[in-house]
Design a protein around this motif. Structure first.
Motif, PDB file in Angstrom:
ATOM      1  N   UNK A   1       0.755  -0.645  -0.222  1.00 44.22           N
ATOM      2  CA  UNK A   1      -0.332  -0.132   0.041  1.00 44.22           C
ATOM      3  C   UNK A   1       1.041   1.575  -0.381  1.00 44.22           C
ATOM      4  N   UNK A   2       1.814   0.985  -0.757  1.00 42.42           N
ATOM      5  CA  UNK A   2       3.023   2.220   0.228  1.00 42.42           C
ATOM      6  C   UNK A   2       2.417   2.785  -1.008  1.00 42.42           C
ATOM      7  N   UNK A   3       1.797   3.207  -2.407  1.00 39.85           N
ATOM      8  CA  UNK A   3       2.351   3.738  -3.467  1.00 39.85           C
ATOM      9  C   UNK A   3       3.266   4.118  -3.764  1.00 39.85           C
ATOM     10  N   UNK A   4       4.266   4.299  -3.199  1.00 46.10           N
ATOM     11  CA  UNK A   4       5.275   4.444  -4.715  1.00 46.10           C
ATOM     12  C   UNK A   4       6.488   3.906  -3.930  1.00 46.10           C
ATOM     13  N   UNK A   5       7.792   4.011  -4.346  1.00 45.18           N
ATOM     14  CA  UNK A   5       9.309   3.447  -3.807  1.00 45.18           C
ATOM     15  C   UNK A   5       8.896   4.130  -2.399  1.00 45.18           C
ATOM     16  N   UNK A   6       9.412   2.944  -1.451  1.00 44.72           N
ATOM     17  CA  UNK A   6       9.306   3.506  -0.364  1.00 44.72           C
ATOM     18  C   UNK A   6      11.051   4.454   0.124  1.00 44.72           C
ATOM     19  N   UNK A   7      11.038   5.296   1.091  1.00 47.40           N
ATOM     20  CA  UNK A   7      12.256   5.388   1.032  1.00 47.40           C
ATOM     21  C   UNK A   7      13.577   4.724   2.409  1.00 47.40           C
ATOM     22  N   UNK A   8      14.480   4.359   2.073  1.00 43.35           N
ATOM     23  CA  UNK A   8      16.013   4.300   1.963  1.00 43.35           C
ATOM     24  C   UNK A   8      16.021   4.192   3.601  1.00 43.35           C
ATOM     25  N   UNK A   9      15.926   2.799   4.060  1.00 42.53           N
ATOM     26  CA  UNK A   9      16.645   2.747   5.828  1.00 42.53           C
ATOM     27  C   UNK A   9      17.854   2.929   6.066  1.00 42.53           C
ATOM     28  N   UNK A  10      18.356   3.282   6.761  1.00 46.29           N
ATOM     29  CA  UNK A  10      19.329   3.913   7.293  1.00 46.29           C
ATOM     30  C   UNK A  10      20.375   2.164   8.181  1.00 46.29           C
TER      31      UNK A  10
ATOM     32  N   UNK B   1      21.014 -10.871   4.874  1.00 48.39           N
ATOM     33  CA  UNK B   1      20.055 -10.651   3.683  1.00 48.39           C
ATOM     34  C   UNK B   1      18.835 -10.702   3.557  1.00 48.39           C
ATOM     35  N   UNK B   2      17.818 -10.903   4.755  1.00 45.83           N
ATOM     36  CA  UNK B   2      16.489 -11.280   4.818  1.00 45.83           C
ATOM     37  C   UNK B   2      16.725  -9.963   5.310  1.00 45.83           C
ATOM     38  N   UNK B   3      17.455  -9.387   6.275  1.00 45.80           N
ATOM     39  CA  UNK B   3      17.122  -8.147   7.455  1.00 45.80           C
ATOM     40  C   UNK B   3      17.721  -7.163   6.289  1.00 45.80           C
ATOM     41  N   UNK B   4      18.099  -6.826   5.649  1.00 43.86           N
ATOM     42  CA  UNK B   4      18.905  -6.415   4.632  1.00 43.86           C
ATOM     43  C   UNK B   4      17.088  -5.673   3.542  1.00 43.86           C
TER      44      UNK B   4
ATOM     45  N   UNK C   1      14.353  -5.276  10.083  1.00 36.88           N
ATOM     46  CA  UNK C   1      12.770  -5.562  10.897  1.00 36.88           C
ATOM     47  C   UNK C   1      13.082  -7.096  11.047  1.00 36.88           C
ATOM     48  N   UNK C   2      13.026  -7.053  12.415  1.00 34.68           N
ATOM     49  CA  UNK C   2      12.907  -8.762  12.950  1.00 34.68           C
ATOM     50  C   UNK C   2      11.854  -9.459  12.351  1.00 34.68           C
ATOM     51  N   UNK C   3      10.972  -8.699  13.304  1.00 35.12           N
ATOM     52  CA  UNK C   3       9.347  -9.373  13.437  1.00 35.12           C
ATOM     53  C   UNK C   3       8.512  -9.298  11.669  1.00 35.12           C
ATOM     54  N   UNK C   4       8.985  -8.618  11.090  1.00 35.86           N
ATOM     55  CA  UNK C   4       8.885  -8.918   9.453  1.00 35.86           C
ATOM     56  C   UNK C   4       9.885  -9.791   8.878  1.00 35.86           C
ATOM     57  N   UNK C   5      10.498 -10.071   9.416  1.00 38.39           N
ATOM     58  CA  UNK C   5      11.619 -11.112   8.600  1.00 38.39           C
ATOM     59  C   UNK C   5      10.669 -12.873   9.307  1.00 38.39           C
ATOM     60  N   UNK C   6      11.299 -12.456  10.473  1.00 39.67           N
ATOM     61  CA  UNK C   6      10.526 -13.933  11.351  1.00 39.67           C
ATOM     62  C   UNK C   6       9.207 -13.950  10.734  1.00 39.67           C
TER      63      UNK C   6
ATOM     64  N   UNK D   1       8.689 -14.899   1.577  1.00 42.84           N
ATOM     65  CA  UNK D   1       9.627 -14.088   1.051  1.00 42.84           C
ATOM     66  C   UNK D   1       9.951 -13.701  -0.248  1.00 42.84           C
ATOM     67  N   UNK D   2      10.226 -12.600  -0.474  1.00 43.42           N
ATOM     68  CA  UNK D   2      10.910 -12.302  -1.966  1.00 43.42           C
ATOM     69  C   UNK D   2      11.259 -13.046  -2.894  1.00 43.42           C
ATOM     70  N   UNK D   3      11.420 -13.120  -4.230  1.00 46.24           N
ATOM     71  CA  UNK D   3      11.597 -14.261  -4.509  1.00 46.24           C
ATOM     72  C   UNK D   3      13.306 -14.782  -4.957  1.00 46.24           C
ATOM     73  N   UNK D   4      14.228 -13.349  -4.707  1.00 48.12           N
ATOM     74  CA  UNK D   4      15.296 -13.749  -4.712  1.00 48.12           C
ATOM     75  C   UNK D   4      16.037 -14.198  -3.552  1.00 48.12           C
ATOM     76  N   UNK D   5      14.968 -14.034  -2.550  1.00 47.36           N
ATOM     77  CA  UNK D   5      15.189 -14.740  -0.973  1.00 47.36           C
ATOM     78  C   UNK D   5      15.038 -15.670  -0.672  1.00 47.36           C
ATOM     79  N   UNK D   6      14.326 -16.570  -2.095  1.00 44.40           N
ATOM     80  CA  UNK D   6      14.137 -17.723  -1.529  1.00 44.40           C
ATOM     81  C   UNK D   6      14.916 -18.367  -2.392  1.00 44.40           C
ATOM     82  N   UNK D   7      15.489 -17.945  -3.680  1.00 41.47           N
ATOM     83  CA  UNK D   7      16.971 -19.186  -3.994  1.00 41.47           C
ATOM     84  C   UNK D   7      17.970 -18.933  -3.590  1.00 41.47           C
ATOM     85  N   UNK D   8      18.469 -18.065  -1.601  1.00 40.41           N
ATOM     86  CA  UNK D   8      19.537 -18.258  -1.289  1.00 40.41           C
ATOM     87  C   UNK D   8      19.445 -19.905  -0.838  1.00 40.41           C
ATOM     88  N   UNK D   9      20.389 -19.623  -0.376  1.00 39.34           N
ATOM     89  CA  UNK D   9      20.772 -21.516   0.740  1.00 39.34           C
ATOM     90  C   UNK D   9      20.110 -20.479   2.120  1.00 39.34           C
ATOM     91  N   UNK D  10      19.587 -21.021   3.285  1.00 44.09           N
ATOM     92  CA  UNK D  10      19.267 -20.280   4.273  1.00 44.09           C
ATOM     93  C   UNK D  10      20.203 -21.329   5.341  1.00 44.09           C
TER      94      UNK D  10
END
Length: 751
Positions: free
Chosen positions: A447-456, A484-487, A492-497, A505-514
């Protein structure tokens, strides 16, 4: 020949009934084609083959009809749009029933999703063409006539515009902004319609509060009857009713945010109704109540709780962003664009808005976490030197007091750079609400509507702590995969978990070795060169210089050569001064005169001009002082420290006498542990006699003693004895009998 606008264009055609030529305006009902548009229904929630087939057939009909409509020429398109009621009903049904981005994403059939996407695009292109009054230099409509056409035929109205913003705002912000801007520009009556719509929007908030058993301060509700009791609250209402309220609130807040984000010029109309104050008051009352009801309720299915929680979190965030858009457009943006002479009314409006919401502590805290009030005040201070510091300090102090008792983690909020570009951020309001918000965070990206601002970026110990939080719950994951998931999800650890557990997970994270391990990056700056302390580059810094003076390095405790004893025994200064002071002992009474020059005689024998007037007077002859006393001088004494050793012996006798006197004095003042009582009595009697002498008392006690017994006593002795006997009870302990009688008379001593 210049082309005529469509509203002035006349077409000549043959009458199908009579066969004669006739002239009709280009916009005429008879030119409309006979075509029936079916109504839209949303995709099925379950994979039922019958429902899927029904949706596919209906959606294909609508898509084909809209593609046919878009392919019509300019004049026929507008005739169909203006005079075909089934087309307007079809478009209205899609705006009302199409799934929003914040709705639950059901596991739809791939063919359903593809057809829904095509239909979504066709509807948007249809409304885009309907809002364009000039397609080319040959096909256009007069702007004033265009405004009347869309307004009088209800092609656009405020509810439709709100739905267009919430449905097509993401990814089409610029086109939608031009489209709605053109509608309001060509037909200013829409501003008055919006002004009349706002009371209805505010009534929505009042209805939600009423359903929850609450009452807004600014609501114009009827007085409550005395016998009427509010029995239904958010905590005890049925689950389905609670879900409806949360969905209603989420839809309202998201729609308002999407509209103001696309069309910021509407902010002035909103603020005419004190929308900022009403919104903050509603937030303070409704949000905590609904959150508490969602948390305390028992759910058979946890997915229901997750859906309700992400909707209420989404609603909170959108209400805060709506408030920020209003403040930014009404106050801050004009200050940045106006000259220094015109900014005072906007500054006053800013101070008025925040002063009115200072009592809403929860809202202030959540707003300050996403959009720090201190930054806005700093902007005002830079823009105006005449800013009222007292009011701004009061506002900042109220914001700080709203954070009392709450762990302030404002640094984790991602602030949107500007309200006009649709940027948004993921934020949790306060630590007490940071529970199971992973789904809400995933929703924010949709629901962001556009690209969100980058996180520090996070690094060091903080990054290790975030990785360990995820690894404690999911120990089979490698640190590299967790990093990689945190980046990806803004640390946000809650969102990652949540996304890992729900396989979102986004597609490129699904392809990574867990089990991927973390690769430590070498520090480009070595530790030695990056260090910085007070000893850097000094004379003993072996890291910055090759040669060090070893002789200046002291190992162990330093032994000073010049001790106190050596300094006392050093008599060099005394020897230097002894010769100087010895010269002061030589005193000459008469100064020798030099020999007289030959021929001038002796000055001591005769003086030609000598005055002998007073030679006969004996000056000082009658004085008591003798001649020797006047002339005698005090013999000069050399300081003892400067005397030679031979001269010190002459003083031994005097020193011995002084020592004897000092010893005698010490003997007299010696403090004995036990002194002689006789001496003490003598001293006491002496002190008493001295005291009586000072007082002038001269009592002769011998008269009382008298002579020896048997020889008779004198009259004076007898008088003194009687006086002593009569007055002895006034002192010492001689009145015991009188005091005993007094006690006995009062019953204190039994007789």
């Amino acid at each position: 020949m210049p082309a005529l606008p469509l509203d002035e264009l006349q077409l000549t055609e043959r009458d199908p009934q009579t066969g004669k030529l006739r002239t009709l305006p280009a916009l005429h009902p008879e030119i409309k084609a006979d075509r029936s548009f079916v109504l839209y229904k949303p995709p099925p929630a379950i994979r039922d083959p019958a429902l899927v087939e029904e949706f596919l057939e209906r959606a294909k009909f609508i898509a084909d009809d809209l593609n046919w409509l878009l392919a019509l020429p300019h004049d026929k398109f507008w005739c169909q749009v203006i005079f075909d009621e089934s087309l307007q009903k079809c478009l209205d049904s899609y705006l009302r029933s199409a799934p929003r981005k914040f709705d639950v994403l059901w596991d739809c059939h791939p063919e359903v999703q593809e057809l829904q996407k095509c239909l979504h695009r066709s509807v948007f292109l249809t409304f885009l063409r309907m809002s364009t009054h000039k397609e080319s230099k040959d096909h256009f409509i007069t702007p004033s006539v265009f405004g009347k056409i869309i307004y009088n035929n209800f092609l656009f109205d405020i509810p439709k515009i709100l739905d267009l913003c919430v449905l097509f705002g993401k990814g089409n912000g610029l086109l939608l902004q031009k489209m709605i801007g053109n509608i309001f520009t060509q037909q200013p009556s829409y501003f008055s319609d919006l002004d009349e719509t706002l009371p209805t929007i505010l009534q929505v908030f009042n209805n939600i509060l009423h359903k929850c058993g609450l009452q807004c301060e600014g609501a114009s509700a009827e007085p409550q009857k005395l016998e009427e009791k509010v029995s239904v609250t958010a905590g005890n209402m049925p689950l389905q009713e609670l879900k409806d309220i949360v969905l209603y609130l989420c839809d309202t807040c998201t729609t308002l945010w999407a509209f103001l984000d696309v069309f910021p010029l509407a902010c002035q109309t909103f603020q005419k109704h004190e929308f900022c104050y009403r919104l903050a008051s509603f937030y303070e009352l409704a949000v905590p109540e609904l959150e508490s009801a969602i948390k305390k309720r028992h759910y058979e299915d946890n997915s229901v709780f997750a859906d309700l929680w992400r909707r209420i979190s989404h609603s909170r965030k959108k209400m805060i962003e709506v408030f920020h858009i209003l403040v930014n457009q009404v106050c801050l943006q004009p200050i940045l664009e106006s000259s220094c002479e015109n900014i005072q009314p906007f500054i006053e409006e800013f101070l008025q808005i925040f002063t009115s919401v200072l009592q809403e502590r929860r809202f202030l805290r959540d707003y300050d976490e996403l959009f720090p009030v201190e930054d806005d005040v700093s902007l005002l201070q830079q823009a105006s030197s005449a800013l009222d510091e007292t009011r701004t300090a009061y506002i900042l102090q109220a914001v700080e007091s709203a954070w009392e008792g709450v762990d302030r983690r404002k640094g984790q909020a991602v602030k949107a750079p500007a309200a006009s570009n649709g940027a948004s951020a993921i934020v949790e309001s306060s630590p007490e609400d940071r529970e199971d918000l992973g789904a809400a965070c995933a929703l924010e990206e949709e629901c962001a509507g556009a690209a969100a601002a980058p996180v520090a970026a996070v690094s060091g110990v903080e990054l290790d702590s975030l990785i360990s939080q995820v690894k404690d719950l999911l120990p089979d994951l490698g640190e590299g995969f967790i990093l990689a998931c945190l980046e990806e999800y803004g640390y946000d650890t809650e969102q990652v978990i949540n996304n890992i557990l729900e396989e979102k997970l986004v597609p490129y994270l699904d392809k990574l070795d867990r089990r991927m391990q973390r690769q430590l990056k070498p520090d480009p700056t070595p530790l030695v060169s990056s260090r910085c302390n007070i000893f850097q580059n000094d004379e003993f810094d072996v890291f910055s210089r090759d040669a060090v003076d070893v002789s200046r390095i002291q190992k162990g405790k330093r032994r000073e050569k010049d001790t106190t004893r050596s300094l006392v025994n050093d008599k060099r200064l005394v020897a230097e001064q002894r010769q100087r002071y010895s010269q002061y002992s030589v005193v000459l009474e008469e100064l020798p005169l030099p020999a007289a020059a030959p021929g001038f005689g002796d000055y001591g024998d005769y003086e030609d001009e000598y005055d002998d007037t007073y030679d006969g007077n004996q000056v000082g002859a009658n004085d008591a002082d003798s001649d020797d006393e006047l002339i005698a001088r005090r013999p000069f004494t050399i300081p003892q420290v400067l005397r030679p050793k031979g001269h010190e012996e002459g003083q031994e006798t005097e020193e011995e006498d002084e020592e004897e006197e000092e010893e005698a004095e010490k003997e007299r003042t010696k403090d004995h542990f036990v002194q002689d009582p006789a001496v003490l009595r003598e001293r006491a009697e002496a002190r008493r006699q001295a005291f009586l002498a000072r007082k002038g008392h001269k009592h002769d006690g011998s008269a009382v003693v008298g002579t020896a017994k048997g020889h008779g006593q004198s009259r004076e002795t007898l008088q003194e004895r009687r006086k002593k006997e009569a007055n002895k009870s006034t002192r010492a302990n001689h009145n015991r009998r009188a005091m005993a009688d007094r006690k006995r008379s009062k019953g204190m001593i039994p007789s």
